[in-house]
Design a protein around this motif. Structure first.
Motif, mmCIF file in Angstrom:
data_model
loop_
_atom_site.group_PDB
_atom_site.id
_atom_site.type_symbol
_atom_site.label_atom_id
_atom_site.label_comp_id
_atom_site.label_asym_id
_atom_site.label_seq_id
_atom_site.Cartn_x
_atom_site.Cartn_y
_atom_site.Cartn_z
ATOM 1 N N LYS A 196 -21.963 46.531 6.230
ATOM 2 C CA LYS A 196 -23.038 46.272 5.275
ATOM 3 C C LYS A 196 -22.619 45.219 4.254
ATOM 4 N N ASP A 197 -23.604 44.528 3.710
ATOM 5 C CA ASP A 197 -23.362 43.500 2.692
ATOM 6 C C ASP A 197 -23.230 44.174 1.338
ATOM 7 N N ASP A 198 -22.027 44.106 0.753
ATOM 8 C CA ASP A 198 -21.777 44.808 -0.506
ATOM 9 C C ASP A 198 -21.512 43.852 -1.659
ATOM 10 N N THR A 199 -22.017 42.648 -1.569
ATOM 11 C CA THR A 199 -21.664 41.675 -2.588
ATOM 12 C C THR A 199 -22.286 41.975 -3.936
ATOM 13 N N GLN A 200 -23.373 42.720 -3.989
ATOM 14 C CA GLN A 200 -24.037 42.969 -5.268
ATOM 15 C C GLN A 200 -23.514 44.219 -5.954
ATOM 16 N N LYS A 201 -23.387 45.288 -5.221
ATOM 17 C CA LYS A 201 -22.937 46.554 -5.803
ATOM 18 C C LYS A 201 -21.916 47.194 -4.872
ATOM 19 N N MET A 202 -20.906 47.805 -5.446
ATOM 20 C CA MET A 202 -19.965 48.540 -4.620
ATOM 21 C C MET A 202 -20.633 49.814 -4.126
ATOM 22 N N GLN A 203 -20.750 49.968 -2.804
ATOM 23 C CA GLN A 203 -21.426 51.146 -2.268
ATOM 24 C C GLN A 203 -20.478 52.337 -2.290
ATOM 25 N N LEU A 665 -14.364 40.032 -5.372
ATOM 26 C CA LEU A 665 -15.666 40.140 -4.700
ATOM 27 C C LEU A 665 -15.508 39.837 -3.210
ATOM 28 N N GLU A 666 -16.580 40.016 -2.460
ATOM 29 C CA GLU A 666 -16.545 39.753 -1.025
ATOM 30 C C GLU A 666 -17.870 39.166 -0.581
ATOM 31 N N PHE A 667 -17.819 38.337 0.478
ATOM 32 C CA PHE A 667 -19.007 37.630 0.948
ATOM 33 C C PHE A 667 -19.032 37.640 2.478
ATOM 34 N N ASP A 668 -20.224 37.670 3.031
ATOM 35 C CA ASP A 668 -20.347 37.665 4.496
ATOM 36 C C ASP A 668 -19.700 36.428 5.111
ATOM 37 N N ASN A 669 -20.077 35.267 4.579
ATOM 38 C CA ASN A 669 -19.639 34.002 5.176
ATOM 39 C C ASN A 669 -19.077 33.086 4.093
ATOM 40 N N VAL A 670 -17.922 32.519 4.355
ATOM 41 C CA VAL A 670 -17.248 31.691 3.353
ATOM 42 C C VAL A 670 -16.861 30.344 3.954
ATOM 43 N N LEU A 671 -17.117 29.290 3.173
ATOM 44 C CA LEU A 671 -16.614 27.951 3.484
ATOM 45 C C LEU A 671 -15.689 27.533 2.346
ATOM 46 N N LEU A 672 -14.409 27.377 2.655
ATOM 47 C CA LEU A 672 -13.446 26.875 1.671
ATOM 48 C C LEU A 672 -13.365 25.366 1.817
ATOM 49 N N ALA A 696 -13.815 36.551 2.676
ATOM 50 C CA ALA A 696 -14.756 36.445 3.803
ATOM 51 C C ALA A 696 -14.750 37.721 4.633
ATOM 52 N N MET A 697 -15.930 38.213 4.953
ATOM 53 C CA MET A 697 -16.056 39.427 5.768
ATOM 54 C C MET A 697 -16.269 39.100 7.251
ATOM 55 N N ASN A 698 -17.157 38.146 7.557
ATOM 56 C CA ASN A 698 -17.548 37.911 8.954
ATOM 57 C C ASN A 698 -17.161 36.534 9.494
ATOM 58 N N HIS A 699 -17.387 35.493 8.681
ATOM 59 C CA HIS A 699 -17.081 34.131 9.135
ATOM 60 C C HIS A 699 -16.319 33.379 8.051
ATOM 61 N N LEU A 700 -15.299 32.622 8.499
ATOM 62 C CA LEU A 700 -14.513 31.803 7.575
ATOM 63 C C LEU A 700 -14.429 30.383 8.128
ATOM 64 N N PHE A 701 -14.871 29.427 7.316
ATOM 65 C CA PHE A 701 -14.785 28.008 7.652
ATOM 66 C C PHE A 701 -13.866 27.337 6.642
ATOM 67 N N ILE A 702 -13.021 26.436 7.120
ATOM 68 C CA ILE A 702 -12.051 25.781 6.234
ATOM 69 C C ILE A 702 -12.234 24.276 6.355
ATOM 70 N N GLY A 703 -12.772 23.673 5.295
ATOM 71 C CA GLY A 703 -12.963 22.231 5.277
ATOM 72 C C GLY A 703 -11.806 21.543 4.585
ATOM 73 N N TYR A 704 -11.373 20.427 5.120
ATOM 74 C CA TYR A 704 -10.276 19.676 4.487
ATOM 75 C C TYR A 704 -10.540 18.179 4.586
#
Length: 717
Positions: A196-203, A665-672, A696-704
């Motif tokens: 589940k997406d918990d970025t707003q409130k800790m369940q 905090l935590e997020f479903d998808n992250v681009l660094l 990142a919880m599900n997807h991690l993208f790393i831009g350089y």
């Protein structure tokens, strides 16, 4: 349908009907009680008539009033208890329970089943249908074992055998699924909660407490606890559930007012704000150290935004290093007999640009205090003599004809302003009383100056003690004062001016403890010497220039003969297996491998670009892969955040933030972005990358840009 499922559905239906019945009964009782209470209050008001004819009549009247007050108190307690019970019942109606254990008590009786839920619940016959997750018997559920086991009740060990351990997925009165399990970290309940997406409130994840967390939550014998937990290991959840457990099991000794939580930032306080209420407990004091210090400072401290910008810098000044040294706090504590330069120590007490009490007079009062007394006692002695002298001065002046004439000449509006009513009696005694009241209001600022130590130059104390410790002169870096300066100033105030009055906290819980300076931790130890400390953090996320290694934290406590018990949490529940593996490579603790629980998922994706103008194209490419899901873009600095934010409209699915603000905090998808060779080079940068990846919880993208930082070379293999 299997017979077991039929039996479980039958029990759920029966329990749910009992909950509905209790909800209806309680609601009706509360409505009726409140209505009858209003009538009772009216009758009490009519019954109470104060008779002052004689002493016995007065005593009788006061006795009646006291008796009626007790009636009102008992009525209010009944109402409050009813409302609390109703609230728990209504929470249980959403999800009555989540677990079950079948226990053999080894007494030749049939094994007994216990259903575990958020709260305990009994039917009208006082038969327990649901047991609170914090109850002693529930410990058997969280031990994650079958076979021989035991639990503690009031210091006694109860030997048992666990015949069955069952978990449920329930919504109201619907049994969605259930399964028997021995090791809960492999079960579907936990994986469902993690998805589940918990970025707003800790369940609430009470149903998914793991064995290693349960030990921390239920440990009541360790006064000083230090938890080093990897990213996503449930550190903060364990803290909140530990508080709920302590409040439940020590309810005859403590309330939420005896607990202080120190959170990393204001956003995080909001993030966890619903956790304890969802567990049926009132939120205790929850504040940042910055807010805590501001409560006791008589002047403004830097804002949270300024503070985080300052501690995110690569380096600090030599002066700030001294301020953060716990040895400076010890130096202040151990030099309470220090003689300061008195020519600058005191200031005139002024009123309308005239000195009412001169600094020479104040200095003379100080010189008359015992020189073998601690500085704080001498200052308190001066304050009392100043107040006493000023009080006598006002009383003497209130008796003069000149002031009496002023009182008589006041207009009716002025009389209302100063006294709240018109003068009815102009006798000398009455005029003297009015005159004193007038003078106290007129010279209120003088009294305030005495009470607030405006006559004492506390900057002199600060500068002389700093120079004595460091051997150098302190130069102020900024205005308003920094938190580092505030901690030192408050310590000086405590030992040299006026003892800080702290609430008598039984438990102090510190989140993200790795971000505290040694001086800040020593300050807390001085203020709460009798409190139990629970401190949690992750050394791999020590990305600020304030950080203190856990080894040093243990040493800080040992200096005060406080032995710290350390726990490790190495299981990560947040990120997919692939993302967890990626930030595990960045961990500085190479002898401890982070264990992922979630499925492997998609490997982190490297994205090269040649210049900042291509970032919008990079983001568009990532969004196309996410099929409409939201994307959080992380950058290293606040300056980068301000620039990148301008690339996107508010309506887009993109949220831009800096890594220091995303911590915790935590997020479903992250681009660094900008994970480039020139941008990430140091050990601290390695910790920043670890922190970014683990959001990142599900997807991690790393831009350089152009070339990838060598710290991430392992991703190219």
């Amino acid at each position: 349908m299997s017979e077991q499922k039929r039996q479980e559905e039958k029990y759920l239906k029966m329990t749910y009907q009992q909950l509905l019945h209790t909800q209806k009964t309680l609601s009706e009782w509360l409505e009726e009680t409140k209505h009858s209470g209003q009538s009772m209050m009216s009758k009490i008001t009519e019954d109470i008539k104060l008779n002052v004819d004689g002493i016995s009549d007065k005593l009788d009247s006061f006795s009646q009033i006291e008796m009626k007050n007790r009636e009102i108190d008992q009525y209010n307690i009944k109402i409050r208890n009813g409302e609390i019970t109703l609230d728990k019942v209504e929470r249980l109606l959403e999800k009555p329970y989540f677990g079950k254990i079948k226990v053999d008590f080894l007494d030749e009786e049939e094994p007994e089943s216990f259903y575990i839920g958020m709260h305990g619940f009994s039917d009208e016959n006082n038969d327990n249908l649901i047991y609170d997750w914090r109850s002693p018997i529930a410990e058997l559920f969280y031990n994650n074992e079958l076979g021989s086991s035991s639990y503690q009740v009031r210091g006694n060990t109860i030997e048992t055998s666990i015949e069955e351990r069952r978990q449920f997925v329930i919504e109201k009165d619907k049994l969605l699924t259930y399964f028997d399990t021995m090791v809960s970290i492999q079960d579907d309940v936990l994986l469902s909660a993690l998805a589940k997406d918990d970025t707003q409130k800790m369940q609430d994840i009470t149903a998914t407490i793991q064995k290693e967390q349960n030990v921390i939550i239920r440990d009541t014998s360790t006064p000083y606890m230090l938890v080093n937990g990897v990213a996503g290991s449930g550190k903060t959840s364990a803290i909140m559930q530990r508080i709920a457990y302590l409040l439940y099991n020590m309810q005859d000794e403590i309330t939420s007012d005896d607990v202080l939580i120190l959170s990393p930032n204001k956003a995080f306080i909001q993030y966890v704000s619903d956790v304890l209420p969802s567990l049926g407990e009132k939120n205790p004091r929850n504040m940042t150290l910055l807010q805590f210090a501001q409560n006791y400072m008589g002047r403004q401290i830097e804002s949270e935004e300024t503070y985080f910008k300052r501690i995110s810098k690569e380096s600090v000044s030599k002066e700030t290093t001294y301020l953060r040294d716990d040895q400076f706090i010890h130096y202040i504590k151990n030099n309470v007999y220090h003689e300061f330069k008195k020519d600058r120590l005191f200031k005139d007490i002024m009123y309308r640009d005239k000195d009412i009490i001169s600094k020479e007079q104040i200095r003379q009062l100080f010189d008359e205090t015992p020189q073998n007394s601690p500085h704080v006692d001498r200052i308190q002695g001066v304050k009392q003599r100043l107040l006493s002298g000023w009080n006598q001065r006002l009383i003497q002046q209130s008796r003069t004809k000149k002031i009496h004439d002023q009182v008589i000449s006041l207009t009716e509006d002025q009389q209302e302003k100063y006294f709240g009513h018109l003068i009815q009696d102009d006798s000398e005694k009455s005029l003297t009383r009015y005159a004193e009241q007038l003078l106290r209001k007129k010279y209120k600022k003088v009294t305030q100056q005495i009470n607030r130590y405006r006559w004492l130059n506390q900057e002199v104390l600060f500068h002389e003690l700093f120079e004595g410790f460091s051997g150098s002169i302190y130069k102020r870096q900024m205005s308003p004062i920094t938190l580092d300066e505030a901690i030192v100033l408050l310590t000086i105030k405590h030992f040299y001016v006026e003892r800080l009055t702290m609430p008598n906290m039984r438990f102090v819980l510190v989140d993200e403890v790795q971000d505290y300076t040694p001086a800040q931790l020593q300050f807390l130890l001085l203020l709460f010497p009798k409190s139990d400390f629970t401190m949690v953090g992750d050394e791999n996320q020590a990305i600020f220039n304030t950080s203190t290694p856990f080894k040093q934290i243990k040493t800080l406590f040992s200096v005060d003969d406080k032995e710290v018990t350390t726990y490790q949490l190495l299981t990560s529940y947040r990120s997919t297996g692939a993302i967890t593996k990626a930030f595990n490579e960045l961990s500085l603790s190479k002898n401890a491998t982070i264990v992922p629980i979630r499925p492997q998922g998609v490997a982190p994706q490297l994205i090269k670009y040649n210049q900042p103008s291509e970032i919008k194209e990079v983001v568009a490419n990532v969004l196309s892969q996410l099929d409409g899901e939201k994307l959080t873009v992380l950058v290293k600095t606040e300056h980068e955040k301000e620039i990148i934010e301008t690339f996107f409209d508010e309506e887009t699915q993109v949220h831009v933030t800096s890594i220091n603000l995303a911590k915790g905090l935590e997020f479903d998808n992250v681009l660094l972005l900008n994970a480039s060779a020139a941008h990430f080079t140091t050990i601290r940068d390695q910790k920043i990358l670890y922190t970014a990846f683990s959001r990142a919880m599900n997807h991690l993208f790393i831009g350089y840009e152009k070339s990838l930082t060598p710290l991430l070379a392992y991703l190219e293999k």
